[in-house]
Write a protein that holds these residues in place. Structure first.
Motif, PDB file in Angstrom:
ATOM      1  N   SER A 272       0.829  -1.215   0.000  1.00 22.20           N
ATOM      2  CA  SER A 272       0.000   0.000   0.000  1.00 22.20           C
ATOM      3  C   SER A 272       0.854   1.252   0.000  1.00 22.20           C
ATOM      4  N   SER A 274       3.187   3.587  -2.758  1.00 17.50           N
ATOM      5  CA  SER A 274       3.858   3.808  -4.050  1.00 17.50           C
ATOM      6  C   SER A 274       5.333   4.098  -3.828  1.00 17.50           C
ATOM      7  N   THR A 311      -6.052   6.988  -6.045  1.00 14.90           N
ATOM      8  CA  THR A 311      -6.385   7.868  -4.916  1.00 14.90           C
ATOM      9  C   THR A 311      -7.418   8.907  -5.352  1.00 14.90           C
ATOM     10  N   GLY A 351       3.126   9.038  -1.227  1.00 13.11           N
ATOM     11  CA  GLY A 351       2.862   7.629  -1.583  1.00 13.11           C
ATOM     12  C   GLY A 351       3.087   6.676  -0.445  1.00 13.11           C
ATOM     13  N   ILE A 352       2.338   6.887   0.645  1.00 15.79           N
ATOM     14  CA  ILE A 352       2.465   5.992   1.806  1.00 15.79           C
ATOM     15  C   ILE A 352       1.072   5.474   2.175  1.00 15.79           C
ATOM     16  N   ALA A 355      -2.425   7.619   2.950  1.00 10.12           N
ATOM     17  CA  ALA A 355      -2.176   9.054   2.792  1.00 10.12           C
ATOM     18  C   ALA A 355      -3.404   9.736   2.207  1.00 10.12           C
ATOM     19  N   GLY A 356      -4.113   9.025   1.328  1.00 13.91           N
ATOM     20  CA  GLY A 356      -5.293   9.598   0.688  1.00 13.91           C
ATOM     21  C   GLY A 356      -6.351  10.008   1.699  1.00 13.91           C
ATOM     22  N   ASP A 385      -6.939   0.530   0.156  1.00 14.90           N
ATOM     23  CA  ASP A 385      -5.642   1.094  -0.214  1.00 14.90           C
ATOM     24  C   ASP A 385      -4.832   0.126  -1.088  1.00 14.90           C
ATOM     25  N   ARG A 388      -6.047   0.621  -4.810  1.00 14.37           N
ATOM     26  CA  ARG A 388      -5.786   1.970  -5.341  1.00 14.37           C
ATOM     27  C   ARG A 388      -4.285   2.232  -5.467  1.00 14.37           C
ATOM     28  N   THR A 389      -3.475   1.683  -4.556  1.00 15.28           N
ATOM     29  CA  THR A 389      -2.026   1.888  -4.692  1.00 15.28           C
ATOM     30  C   THR A 389      -1.513   1.156  -5.939  1.00 15.28           C
ATOM     31  N   ASN A 392      -2.313   3.305  -8.756  1.00 11.71           N
ATOM     32  CA  ASN A 392      -1.407   4.467  -8.756  1.00 11.71           C
ATOM     33  C   ASN A 392      -0.085   4.121  -9.443  1.00 11.71           C
TER      34      ASN A 392
END
Ligand code: ASP
Length: 413
Positions: A272, A274, A311, A351-352, A355-356, A385, A388-389, A392
């Motif tokens: 999760s 980037s 995100t 990108g952690i 974070a979103g 997450d 979505r990651t 990303n």
């Protein structure tokens, strides 16, 4: 028979999920469960630590050499423009999918904010308005590069590396040794990544085992419609929209892409993050997909920082979902505000993991929705997450391929 690393990672991911699922049937306080969770946590965290260890030197060297080499080939302008255009276009498509689908499916119908009062009471967060967020974002761009490197502050590292790369080429042949040092730094980082990747099957299996084993399944029932909607639309974007763009713009087949991108996609899914995945993303783009290091070295680190389709889609969809819970009908103008703030929030999200969720406070506030509503979404965020990651990171890899193709055909025409 020796299995390829790609296949080993896939099998490990499936075993991790199956193992985590099996643990749900055992008593949570049994020694076997506790021990397996402890080991999975240890192995998973070590894998992420290894990736993070090499990530900062890699990003720094990759951007400096990327810029320097692009300038030498006078391609810089085309690369900049194509990269930003591609990032902006795909992010807007993701937001439109998120908003459109949430409108049609209405996952908030039948639910009300007051059903979640308990969860919301415990909510505490630093709430920033859009101008405050913008100022903070701008202030984080330029800082002492040594502090940025030590803190792992990617935005500031990217900014300094860009400036340094430009300075190196402006001076023509004057700093060739320094440039050579960064070039060699990048190759040696890639060598270290190749070693770390041999451990990837263990790391990914452990991370997925822990993720599945610690999920509270009962909790998902109430939000199931929203979860399925977000997962479904994110997959639509990742499996249909982005591969279709890749095919249309470069002629590369989606299956070819997925085969070569699998290591990075699974690492992003399991971590999760980037940022932590970036070394693997670089490996996939430069080694598996043959993107030139100077293009990947520019597009991937920049993309990991500002290009987050998954995100953006999530934040747009969640904002509309919260509006439905609060019984507020957002006007067209308000939805445009959501679009705009979501773009900035996705760009500003580091990108952690999760974070979103932090930058989403700003999106909710931009149209007067209660920021506390985030508390409803937090418990299911670790699950959302994952996908979505992965999307990303996929956007960054496809971006590198598109930029390479478009700029190569422009310079040859
Ligand atoms: N975890 C995501 C990433 O690293 C950011 C987010 O929370 O949306 O790409």
């Amino acid at each position: 028979m020796k299995l390829s690393l790609n296949l080993q990672i896939l099998i490990a991911a499936l075993l991790g999920v199956a193992g985590g699922w099996a643990v749900h049937g055992w008593p949570a306080d049994s020694a076997a469960v506790q021990w397996s969770l402890y080991s999975a946590n240890l192995i998973g965290t070590l894998f992420i630590d290894l990736l993070k260890m090499v990530m900062i030197p890699l990003v720094f060297c990759a951007i400096v050499t990327g810029i320097a080499n692009l300038r030498q080939h006078s391609q810089m302008n085309a690369v900049w423009k194509t990269t930003l255009l591609f990032f902006a276009t795909t992010t807007i498509i993701a937001i439109v999918i998120g908003l459109g689908a949430t409108h049609i499916v209405q996952p908030g119908a039948g639910l009300h904010l007051d059903m979640f009062a308990d969860a919301m009471q415990q909510f505490e967060s630093k709430q920033l308005t859009l101008p405050e967020f913008f100022t903070q974002f701008l202030h984080s761009i330029f800082m002492n590069p040594f502090k940025a490197l030590a803190d792992g502050n990617i935005i500031a590292i990217v900014a300094f590396a860009l400036v340094l790369g430009i300075a190196l080429v402006m001076a023509a042949d004057r700093y060739t040794q320094l440039l050579g040092l960064f070039e060699e730094g990048m190759t040696v980082c890639m060598q270290i990544i190749n070693w770390i990747m041999r451990l990837a099957p263990f790391g990914i299996a452990a991370l997925l085992f822990k993720l599945v084993a610690t999920q509270d399944v009962g909790l998902f029932a109430t939000l199931s419609k929203f979860i399925l909607l977000v997962m479904g639309t994110t997959l639509l974007h990742g499996l249909v929209v982005l591969p279709a763009l890749l095919y249309l713009l470069t002629g590369k087949r989606p299956l070819w892409f997925l085969r070569n991108a699998r290591e990075a996609l699974l690492t992003a899914f399991a971590t999760s993050s980037s940022n932590a995945t970036m070394p693997v993303t670089m490996r996939c783009t430069t080694q598996n997909m043959q993107v030139k290091p100077e293009i990947a070295g520019f597009v991937v680190p920049l993309g990991a920082t500002v290009n987050m389709d998954g995100t953006a889609l999530y934040e747009a969809s969640a904002a509309l979902f919260v509006a439905q819970l609060a019984g507020i009908d957002l006007s067209l103008g308000q939805q445009l505000v959501v679009c705009f703030t979501t773009m900035i929030a996705a760009m500003g999200a580091p990108g952690i993991p999760s974070a979103g969720m932090v930058t989403m406070v700003m999106v909710l506030q931009s149209v007067g929705l209660p920021a506390e509503a985030i508390a409803i979404l937090l418990p299911v965020d670790r699950l959302l997450d994952t996908v979505r990651t992965a999307v990303n990171v996929e956007g960054d890899m496809i971006g590198s391929l598109v930029v390479q193709h478009v700029t190569a055909s422009n310079s040859s025409s």
